[in-house]
Every structure is written in structure tokens, then in C-alpha cells.
Write an enzyme that holds these catalytic residues in place. Structure first.
Site, short mmCIF file in Angstrom:
data_model
loop_
_atom_site.label_atom_id
_atom_site.label_comp_id
_atom_site.label_asym_id
_atom_site.label_seq_id
_atom_site.Cartn_x
_atom_site.Cartn_y
_atom_site.Cartn_z
N GLU A 1 -1.75 -9.13 3.32
CA GLU A 1 -1.78 -9.76 4.65
C GLU A 1 -3.19 -10.18 5.06
O GLU A 1 -3.37 -10.99 5.98
CB GLU A 1 -1.15 -8.84 5.71
N CYS B 1 0.84 -1.20 0.00
CA CYS B 1 0.00 0.00 0.00
C CYS B 1 0.88 1.25 0.00
O CYS B 1 1.55 1.53 -0.98
CB CYS B 1 -0.99 -0.02 1.17
N HIS C 1 -3.55 -4.95 0.28
CA HIS C 1 -3.03 -5.49 1.53
C HIS C 1 -3.09 -7.03 1.51
O HIS C 1 -4.06 -7.62 1.96
CB HIS C 1 -3.84 -4.95 2.72
#
Length: 243
Positions: free
Chosen positions: A222, A118, A220
């Protein structure tokens, strides 16, 4: 290749604290969502948090096998990429940016595997001589809602991945569903190349072809929205473990 887990440095967000104690502390503090660390650990790495001490960047990187530059609710100073004006929406965390830039520049020079996420992808672009769109809604009327209204652990839109790129090889995909939590984007990638775009043309990923593993993604991973997200972290760990 070493059998030990590679050590992956992860940059942190920071806040000045709140005098009334309404934040985590009355005094300055660091913060990071747990899923950044968990994604690295689940992929086989050992995540370690990095301070914003710019003077320690060189010594820190000597001990690391890889670097992840995380996102946050702030922006890169437009002066760093030669912009003459600053959009009203831009907010800065200058100490964090200076520290992350120092880490990125040294990591690239030393061929250390790098993943920018990001805002970390945007800073990577600037580090490689690129520029940013300061506010997507003003610069690109009719663009997608890149600050998606639905929760961040859900997809916001798809990205198209450029065939033959590192990102294509890593994910094994031509398209991916991703989340979206940004009001800025890469305008020009500098020495990097664009390896994914949104349907409205906004740059969603960049990579540095002359580097063993240097990748930035606007979303993102994750949050593990798509299968390709986990593969991105696995590829970072593989690259870090083979140094």
C-alpha cells in the site's frame, strides 16, 4: 465481468482505549492507515472496513468480492501453529486474530480472492497449515534488519520472486525493492508455496496454488515502493471483479 467496482473487505486493527484519553478514545476503537483503503480504491475497488465480530464472518463474506487481511503491531498466537513455547517478544490481539482466521478460512473455502499483507501474510500461512519464526533476530543470527530503521515509505531491501508463480505473473518482475516492518516470518508455508524471499532467505511472499487468487506478501504494498506494488492491488481487483 461486472462493470461495477468489486467490494473489498479490509480488516482493521483495534485498541482497548486509554482511561486518560491519551489515545484516540477512552473506549475500544478500530483503526487503519488510509493508504490501505486508497490503494484498493485507486486500483478500482470499493474498500469496506470489517469488524472483529467472528459471528458475522459468513454473512459478511456473502456480500464481498475480495478480502484484504492487513498487518499490525502484534503477532499470531504460537499455539495456533503448534508451538510449545512463546517468545518474550510476542504480543497478541486474540479477538482480532479469531475474526481474521474465520474470514480467511471461509474466503479460501469459497474461492474468494484474498490478499494478506505483513501480519496478514503470516496468518494466511498459519491458516494453510504453516508455521512461523517467532523472532527473526534470535532464530536467524545475521539476518537483515527486517524492522528497517528508515521510514516505512522507503525501501528496506529487495526480494527475489520465484519465476512462474502468481506473484511473478502479477508483478512482471524478478526482483522488487520493498519496505520491511516485521520481527516474525513464515517458517514453513503449509499448503501454500513460497513465491519470494529476501537476500537472507527469509520468506517474503506465499501463494496458494489451488486457489483462483490467494497471495500473501510480507511487505506493505500500500506504500507503493515499487511498480509491482500497484500491480498486486490491480490483480486483486481484477480477480474480484471477474467472479
Amino acid at each position: 465481468m461486472s462493470m461495477s467496482r468489486p467490494l473489498i473487505g479490509v480488516t482493521l486493527d483495534s485498541e482497548p482505549g486509554a482511561p486518560d484519553g491519551g489515545a484516540y478514545s477512552r473506549f475500544p476503537w478500530y483503526a487503519l492507515r488510509r493508504n490501505y483503503m486508497d490503494a484498493i480504491a485507486d486500483a478500482g475497488g470499493i474498500p469496506v472496513a470489517l469488524s472483529h465480530r467472528q459471528d458475522l464472518a459468513a454473512e459478511t463474506l456473502e456480500r464481498l468480492d475480495g478480502l484484504v487481511v492487513t498487518g499490525g503491531a502484534f503477532d499470531v498466537d504460537p499455539a495456533l501453529y503448534g508451538a510449545a513455547t512463546r517468545h518474550d517478544s510476542v504480543t497478541l490481539k486474540s479477538g482480532r486474530t479469531r475474526a481474521e482466521l474465520a474470514l480467511l478460512r471461509l474466503a479460501i473455502a469459497r474461492d474468494l480472492p484474498v490478499l494478506g499483507i505483513c501480519g496478514g501474510q503470516q496468518l494466511l500461512a498459519v491458516c494453510l497449515g504453516g508455521t512461523l519464526i517467532q523472532h527473526i533476530p534470535d532464530a536467524l543470527p545475521g539476518a537483515l534488519a527486517h524492522e528497517q530503521p528508515n521510514p516505512r515509505d522507503q525501501p528496506g531491501h529487495e526480494v527475489a520472486i520465484v519465476p512462474g508463480t502468481l506473484l511473478a505473473r502479477v508483478t512482471g518482475a524478478e526482483r522488487m525493492a520493498v519496505n520491511s516492518a516485521h520481527h516474525q516470518a513464515v517458517r514453513t508455508p503449509g499448503r501454500a508455496v513460497v513465491c519470494a524471499t529476501a537476500p537472507d532467505g527469509v520468506v517474503e511472499a506465499i501463494e496458494y496454488p489451488g486457489h483462483p487468487f490467494c497471495l500473501g506478501v510480507q511487505w506493505h504494498p500500500e506504500f507503493a515502493i515499487s511498480m509491482g506494488d500497484g500491480r498486486i492491488f490491480s490483480a486483486l481487483i481484477d480477480a474480484s471483479g471477474s467472479r
